[in-house]
Motif scaffolding. Structure first.
Motif, short mmCIF file in Angstrom:
data_model
loop_
_atom_site.label_atom_id
_atom_site.label_comp_id
_atom_site.label_asym_id
_atom_site.label_seq_id
_atom_site.Cartn_x
_atom_site.Cartn_y
_atom_site.Cartn_z
N GLY A 133 0.83 -1.18 0.00
CA GLY A 133 0.00 0.00 0.00
C GLY A 133 0.88 1.24 0.00
N PRO A 134 0.28 2.43 -0.05
CA PRO A 134 1.05 3.68 -0.06
C PRO A 134 1.67 3.97 1.30
CG PRO A 134 -1.28 4.16 0.13
CD PRO A 134 -1.17 2.67 -0.06
N ARG A 135 2.62 4.92 1.30
CA ARG A 135 3.26 5.41 2.53
C ARG A 135 3.91 4.27 3.30
NH1 ARG A 135 4.32 9.35 0.49
NH2 ARG A 135 4.85 10.38 2.45
N ASN A 136 4.65 3.46 2.57
CA ASN A 136 5.37 2.34 3.13
C ASN A 136 6.83 2.49 2.69
OD1 ASN A 136 5.94 -0.17 4.34
ND2 ASN A 136 4.06 -1.10 3.56
N ILE A 137 7.62 1.44 2.81
CA ILE A 137 9.02 1.50 2.37
C ILE A 137 9.17 0.83 1.00
CG2 ILE A 137 9.96 1.64 4.70
CD1 ILE A 137 10.61 -1.38 4.49
N SER A 138 8.13 0.93 0.19
CA SER A 138 8.11 0.22 -1.09
C SER A 138 9.20 0.72 -2.05
CB SER A 138 6.74 0.34 -1.75
OG SER A 138 6.39 1.69 -1.95
N ILE A 156 16.66 -11.31 -12.79
CA ILE A 156 15.61 -11.00 -11.83
C ILE A 156 14.87 -9.75 -12.30
CG2 ILE A 156 15.07 -10.37 -9.45
CD1 ILE A 156 17.61 -11.83 -8.59
N PHE A 157 13.56 -9.82 -12.36
CA PHE A 157 12.73 -8.69 -12.77
C PHE A 157 11.85 -8.32 -11.58
CE2 PHE A 157 9.14 -7.25 -15.87
CZ PHE A 157 9.45 -5.93 -15.62
N TYR A 158 12.23 -7.25 -10.90
CA TYR A 158 11.53 -6.82 -9.69
C TYR A 158 10.46 -5.80 -10.05
CZ TYR A 158 10.67 -4.98 -4.99
OH TYR A 158 10.08 -4.59 -3.81
N GLN A 159 9.25 -6.07 -9.64
CA GLN A 159 8.11 -5.22 -9.97
C GLN A 159 7.54 -4.60 -8.69
OE1 GLN A 159 5.41 -7.84 -12.02
NE2 GLN A 159 6.99 -8.55 -13.43
N LYS A 160 7.61 -3.29 -8.59
CA LYS A 160 7.04 -2.58 -7.45
C LYS A 160 5.58 -2.25 -7.75
CE LYS A 160 6.96 1.92 -5.25
NZ LYS A 160 7.34 3.34 -5.47
N HIS A 161 4.68 -2.85 -7.00
CA HIS A 161 3.24 -2.66 -7.24
C HIS A 161 2.56 -2.03 -6.04
CE1 HIS A 161 3.11 -4.85 -11.00
NE2 HIS A 161 3.69 -5.90 -10.45
N MET A 162 1.56 -1.19 -6.31
CA MET A 162 0.71 -0.64 -5.28
C MET A 162 -0.63 -1.36 -5.30
SD MET A 162 2.30 1.96 -3.73
CE MET A 162 3.66 0.80 -3.69
N THR A 163 -1.05 -1.87 -4.16
CA THR A 163 -2.28 -2.66 -4.14
C THR A 163 -3.52 -1.83 -4.46
OG1 THR A 163 -2.35 -2.39 -1.71
CG2 THR A 163 -1.43 -4.43 -2.59
N GLN A 164 -3.49 -0.52 -4.22
CA GLN A 164 -4.63 0.31 -4.59
C GLN A 164 -4.80 0.38 -6.11
OE1 GLN A 164 -1.86 1.42 -3.19
NE2 GLN A 164 -1.38 3.53 -3.72
N HIS A 165 -3.77 0.01 -6.85
CA HIS A 165 -3.86 0.01 -8.31
C HIS A 165 -4.62 -1.20 -8.84
CE1 HIS A 165 -0.02 2.73 -8.58
NE2 HIS A 165 -1.06 3.33 -8.02
N ILE A 216 0.04 4.42 8.28
CA ILE A 216 -0.28 4.68 6.87
C ILE A 216 -1.37 5.74 6.77
CG2 ILE A 216 -1.33 3.69 4.80
CD1 ILE A 216 0.11 1.11 5.37
N VAL A 217 -2.42 5.59 7.53
CA VAL A 217 -3.54 6.54 7.50
C VAL A 217 -3.05 7.94 7.84
CG1 VAL A 217 -5.70 7.21 8.61
CG2 VAL A 217 -5.33 4.82 7.93
N ALA A 218 -2.28 8.07 8.92
CA ALA A 218 -1.79 9.39 9.34
C ALA A 218 -0.89 10.01 8.29
CB ALA A 218 -1.04 9.25 10.67
N SER A 219 -0.03 9.22 7.67
CA SER A 219 0.89 9.74 6.67
C SER A 219 0.14 10.14 5.40
CB SER A 219 1.95 8.68 6.34
OG SER A 219 2.85 9.15 5.37
N TYR A 220 -0.79 9.29 4.97
CA TYR A 220 -1.52 9.58 3.73
C TYR A 220 -2.42 10.81 3.88
CZ TYR A 220 -3.64 8.36 -0.77
OH TYR A 220 -4.05 8.35 -2.08
N THR A 258 -10.64 6.65 0.98
CA THR A 258 -11.31 5.43 1.41
C THR A 258 -10.28 4.36 1.73
OG1 THR A 258 -11.44 4.52 -0.82
CG2 THR A 258 -13.26 5.96 -0.11
N LEU A 259 -10.73 3.26 2.30
CA LEU A 259 -9.83 2.16 2.60
C LEU A 259 -9.27 1.55 1.32
CD1 LEU A 259 -8.95 0.93 5.32
CD2 LEU A 259 -10.59 -0.91 4.91
N GLU A 260 -10.09 1.55 0.25
CA GLU A 260 -9.63 1.02 -1.03
C GLU A 260 -8.52 1.87 -1.61
OE1 GLU A 260 -13.19 -0.91 0.03
OE2 GLU A 260 -12.81 1.25 -0.12
N GLU A 261 -8.53 3.17 -1.35
CA GLU A 261 -7.47 4.04 -1.85
C GLU A 261 -6.14 3.73 -1.15
OE1 GLU A 261 -6.53 8.81 -2.52
OE2 GLU A 261 -8.60 8.14 -2.18
#
Length: 242
Positions: free
Chosen positions: A10-15, A76-85, A110-114, A122-125
């Protein structure tokens, strides 16, 4: 054969820091949030740099998914994905061609940072329901839990957690994953100037300046965090290093 690692966060992580760790390997190429344009096109949501993002990537998720499963840029093919996508109507069948991993973080943080970026969401975002849906799908497909990384555990001992991840992936750990040059990369998405200031200044994983107490939330945001907590806790029991 190319190992296709899909790290779902999800967003606001160490992705982005995790993407840096893998990009610093000599045997790895990365892609940064390949479904971002598709997500904006599908939802109509306003994000910083929206038009530039839409122009930088395909907006059809099927085209993106096909490339992720067939392009082989390195060992190695590393794919950074956001679950909200992961949007409504997206067929997740393509993920069966990937080695899916999950990066989680305590929901209140996460909520506080976003909330500092978008006051209404929303939670889905934040991608919590989508992450849980894909995690359950992978558990059913594999017959066991896929790799899960908790950001707090990773920051506390990146060597141990990344070593455990590499072992699960069947690749050798390298110290190159712990340190990287500061500054932007050509592989960063066009949105990087809006979101990657901290990562551009970094040279490795670092504990946050302030930790410990949970941030205070409004009642509305607290309700979101409580709902997300259920998803988080059910995944955290599988976290590497827990």
């Amino acid at each position: 054969m190319t190992l296709r690692i899909a790290m779902w966060s999800g967003p606001r992580n160490i992705s982005t820091a995790m993407m840096r760790a893998f990009e610093n390997r000599p045997d790895c190429e990365v892609v940064d949030e390949p479904f971002y344009a598709s997500y904006l096109h599908s939802t109509g949501i306003e994000h910083p740099g929206r038009e530039a993002i839409l122009a930088s990537q395909p907006t059809d998720w099927r085209q993106v998914a096909d490339a992720l499963c067939h392009v082989a840029p390195a060992e190695i093919f590393y794919q950074k994905h956001m679950t909200q996508h992961i949007t409504a109507g997206m067929d997740l069948g393509f993920t069966e061609a990937l080695c899916n991993c999950f990066l989680i973080r305590e929901p209140r943080r996460i909520v506080a940072s976003y909330a500092k970026i978008r006051p209404q969401f929303t939670l889905e975002e934040l991608g919590f329901p989508q992450q849980w849906q894909l995690f359950q799908r992978e558990c059913d497909r594999l017959g066991e839990a896929p790799p899960v990384l908790d950001s707090a555990l990773t920051l506390a001992d990146p060597r141990a957690v990344l070593s455990a991840l590499c072992e699960r992936l069947g690749i050798d750990f390298t110290d190159a994953m712990l340190r990287w040059p500061s500054g932007p990369r050509a592989t960063d998405g066009v949105w990087a100037a809006h979101w990657y200031e901290a990562v551009w200044a970094s040279t490795g994983f670092a504990l946050p300046a302030v930790s410990g107490e949970m941030p205070a939330l409004t009642s509305e945001r607290e309700a979101l965090a409580v709902e997300a907590e259920g998803f988080y806790e059910r995944m955290r029991v599988h976290a590497l290093g827990a």
